[in-house]
Design a protein around this motif. Structure first.
Motif, PDB file in Angstrom:
ATOM      1  N   ALA A  62       0.837  -1.300   0.050  1.00  0.00           N
ATOM      2  CA  ALA A  62       0.186  -0.037  -0.070  1.00  0.00           C
ATOM      3  C   ALA A  62       0.842   1.250  -0.082  1.00  0.00           C
ATOM      4  N   ALA A  63       2.081   1.306   0.896  1.00  0.00           N
ATOM      5  CA  ALA A  63       2.961   2.420   1.061  1.00  0.00           C
ATOM      6  C   ALA A  63       3.776   2.548  -0.452  1.00  0.00           C
ATOM      7  N   LEU A  64       4.037   1.460  -0.851  1.00  0.00           N
ATOM      8  CA  LEU A  64       5.029   1.480  -2.184  1.00  0.00           C
ATOM      9  C   LEU A  64       4.190   2.026  -3.369  1.00  0.00           C
ATOM     10  N   ARG A  65       2.895   1.639  -3.415  1.00  0.00           N
ATOM     11  CA  ARG A  65       2.092   2.087  -4.655  1.00  0.00           C
ATOM     12  C   ARG A  65       1.936   3.696  -4.697  1.00  0.00           C
ATOM     13  N   MET A  66       2.124   4.276  -3.481  1.00  0.00           N
ATOM     14  CA  MET A  66       1.905   5.743  -3.381  1.00  0.00           C
ATOM     15  C   MET A  66       3.097   6.382  -3.732  1.00  0.00           C
ATOM     16  N   LEU A  67       4.268   5.891  -3.658  1.00  0.00           N
ATOM     17  CA  LEU A  67       5.511   6.613  -3.859  1.00  0.00           C
ATOM     18  C   LEU A  67       5.649   7.517  -5.021  1.00  0.00           C
ATOM     19  N   GLY A  68       5.228   7.285  -6.136  1.00  0.00           N
ATOM     20  CA  GLY A  68       5.101   8.082  -7.161  1.00  0.00           C
ATOM     21  C   GLY A  68       4.577   9.396  -7.096  1.00  0.00           C
ATOM     22  N   GLU A  69       3.289   9.486  -6.575  1.00  0.00           N
ATOM     23  CA  GLU A  69       2.422  10.421  -6.250  1.00  0.00           C
ATOM     24  C   GLU A  69       2.966  11.711  -5.943  1.00  0.00           C
ATOM     25  N   ALA A  70       4.065  11.506  -4.952  1.00  0.00           N
ATOM     26  CA  ALA A  70       4.755  12.890  -4.431  1.00  0.00           C
ATOM     27  C   ALA A  70       5.875  13.520  -5.502  1.00  0.00           C
ATOM     28  N   GLU A  71       6.246  12.612  -6.541  1.00  0.00           N
ATOM     29  CA  GLU A  71       7.268  13.027  -7.415  1.00  0.00           C
ATOM     30  C   GLU A  71       6.741  13.851  -8.580  1.00  0.00           C
ATOM     31  N   LEU A  72       7.451  14.884  -8.737  1.00  0.00           N
ATOM     32  CA  LEU A  72       6.925  15.668 -10.090  1.00  0.00           C
ATOM     33  C   LEU A  72       7.315  15.250 -11.383  1.00  0.00           C
ATOM     34  N   ARG A  73       6.340  15.182 -12.352  1.00  0.00           N
ATOM     35  CA  ARG A  73       6.681  14.650 -13.637  1.00  0.00           C
ATOM     36  C   ARG A  73       6.641  13.274 -13.677  1.00  0.00           C
ATOM     37  N   CYS A  74       5.987  12.825 -12.806  1.00  0.00           N
ATOM     38  CA  CYS A  74       6.121  11.165 -12.584  1.00  0.00           C
ATOM     39  C   CYS A  74       4.430  10.693 -12.870  1.00  0.00           C
ATOM     40  N   TRP A  75       4.470   9.531 -13.658  1.00  0.00           N
ATOM     41  CA  TRP A  75       3.279   8.826 -14.048  1.00  0.00           C
ATOM     42  C   TRP A  75       3.388   7.419 -13.761  1.00  0.00           C
ATOM     43  N   LYS A  76       2.197   6.885 -13.211  1.00  0.00           N
ATOM     44  CA  LYS A  76       2.197   5.549 -12.865  1.00  0.00           C
ATOM     45  C   LYS A  76       1.923   4.562 -14.547  1.00  0.00           C
ATOM     46  N   MET A  77       2.642   3.759 -14.797  1.00  0.00           N
ATOM     47  CA  MET A  77       2.416   3.217 -16.062  1.00  0.00           C
ATOM     48  C   MET A  77       1.749   1.808 -15.840  1.00  0.00           C
ATOM     49  N   ALA A  78       2.012   1.022 -14.786  1.00  0.00           N
ATOM     50  CA  ALA A  78       1.400  -0.064 -14.727  1.00  0.00           C
ATOM     51  C   ALA A  78       1.567  -0.744 -13.563  1.00  0.00           C
ATOM     52  N   GLU A  79       0.568  -1.579 -12.932  1.00  0.00           N
ATOM     53  CA  GLU A  79       0.738  -2.177 -11.642  1.00  0.00           C
ATOM     54  C   GLU A  79       0.484  -3.798 -11.996  1.00  0.00           C
ATOM     55  N   TRP A  80       1.110  -4.657 -11.183  1.00  0.00           N
ATOM     56  CA  TRP A  80       1.232  -6.171 -11.267  1.00  0.00           C
ATOM     57  C   TRP A  80       0.750  -6.407  -9.944  1.00  0.00           C
ATOM     58  N   PRO A  81      -0.306  -6.443  -9.297  1.00  0.00           N
ATOM     59  CA  PRO A  81      -0.710  -6.588  -7.782  1.00  0.00           C
ATOM     60  C   PRO A  81      -0.241  -8.152  -7.573  1.00  0.00           C
ATOM     61  N   GLU A  82      -0.555  -8.966  -8.442  1.00  0.00           N
ATOM     62  CA  GLU A  82      -0.218 -10.670  -8.107  1.00  0.00           C
ATOM     63  C   GLU A  82       1.295 -10.637  -7.746  1.00  0.00           C
ATOM     64  N   ARG A  83       2.264  -9.597  -8.323  1.00  0.00           N
ATOM     65  CA  ARG A  83       3.796  -9.612  -7.921  1.00  0.00           C
ATOM     66  C   ARG A  83       3.987  -8.755  -6.889  1.00  0.00           C
ATOM     67  N   ARG A  84       3.098  -7.760  -6.521  1.00  0.00           N
ATOM     68  CA  ARG A  84       3.237  -6.343  -5.652  1.00  0.00           C
ATOM     69  C   ARG A  84       4.221  -5.764  -6.305  1.00  0.00           C
ATOM     70  N   GLN A  85       3.816  -5.396  -7.601  1.00  0.00           N
ATOM     71  CA  GLN A  85       5.172  -4.707  -8.399  1.00  0.00           C
ATOM     72  C   GLN A  85       4.346  -3.314  -9.147  1.00  0.00           C
ATOM     73  N   VAL A  86       4.805  -2.423  -9.434  1.00  0.00           N
ATOM     74  CA  VAL A  86       4.503  -1.248  -9.995  1.00  0.00           C
ATOM     75  C   VAL A  86       5.529  -0.622 -10.768  1.00  0.00           C
ATOM     76  N   GLN A  87       5.170   0.110 -11.683  1.00  0.00           N
ATOM     77  CA  GLN A  87       6.092   1.028 -12.528  1.00  0.00           C
ATOM     78  C   GLN A  87       5.703   2.248 -12.926  1.00  0.00           C
ATOM     79  N   TRP A  88       6.545   3.056 -12.849  1.00  0.00           N
ATOM     80  CA  TRP A  88       6.297   4.753 -12.988  1.00  0.00           C
ATOM     81  C   TRP A  88       7.339   5.125 -14.216  1.00  0.00           C
ATOM     82  N   VAL A  89       7.066   6.202 -14.846  1.00  0.00           N
ATOM     83  CA  VAL A  89       8.107   6.803 -15.644  1.00  0.00           C
ATOM     84  C   VAL A  89       8.329   8.196 -15.195  1.00  0.00           C
ATOM     85  N   VAL A  90       9.418   8.704 -14.967  1.00  0.00           N
ATOM     86  CA  VAL A  90       9.588  10.122 -14.234  1.00  0.00           C
ATOM     87  C   VAL A  90      10.457  10.804 -15.398  1.00  0.00           C
ATOM     88  N   ARG A  91       9.958  12.019 -15.579  1.00  0.00           N
ATOM     89  CA  ARG A  91      10.572  12.663 -16.890  1.00  0.00           C
ATOM     90  C   ARG A  91      11.394  13.859 -16.233  1.00  0.00           C
TER      91      ARG A  91
END
Length: 148
Positions: A62-91
């Motif tokens: 739950a905490a990891l999924r929110m990390l990108g929200e505090a970053e400027l120029r950051c977008w969540k690209m995908a989540e894989w809940p079964e792996r508990r993995q998430v990917q962002w792009v930061v420009r």
């Protein structure tokens, strides 16, 4: 249009489709434009070791999924809940270069382990940007977990 020009789109535009990272098979690039944080003993790759988090995998996820929200120029690209993995792009601010960041929670005896992997898609050097990002995101994760 060159590949570099395509990658300099806005948000997630122009990027290859998101793919989860298999951290058990990850080989870091030879270039100094990537940084990896992982649980101790989880990889033979050069990395920053993250001590065991004394929280459940669900709380860490739950905490990891929110990390990108505090970053400027950051977008969540995908989540894989079964792996508990998430990917962002930061420009980047000046040139709009894309960096990819993957995070994953793994259950461990007594708590949770965290992987954070930040890497540049363009260029050879990153002037320490990815390592600083990993350190900052790690600190925000620790803060979020303390706040509960």
């Amino acid at each position: 249009m060159s590949q570099a020009a395509k990658l300099r789109g806005r948000g997630t535009a122009g990027l290859p489709p998101a793919e989860p990272v298999d951290f058990s098979r990850l080989v870091l690039p030879a270039s100094p434009n990537a940084a990896l944080l992982s649980p101790p003993g989880a990889t033979t790759q050069p990395h920053v070791a993250q001590p065991l988090l004394p929280v459940s995998p669900e709380a860490a996820w739950a905490a990891l999924r929110m990390l990108g929200e505090a970053e400027l120029r950051c977008w969540k690209m995908a989540e894989w809940p079964e792996r508990r993995q998430v990917q962002w792009v930061v420009r980047s601010r000046l040139m709009n270069f894309p960096d990819l960041v993957n995070g994953q929670v793994v259950p461990l005896v007594g708590g949770s382990g965290i992987f954070l992997y930040s890497r540049s898609l363009l260029g050879y050097y990153d002037f320490g940007v990815n390592a600083r990002r990993i350190a900052a995101w790690r600190a925000r994760l620790d803060e979020a977990l303390r706040a509960g």
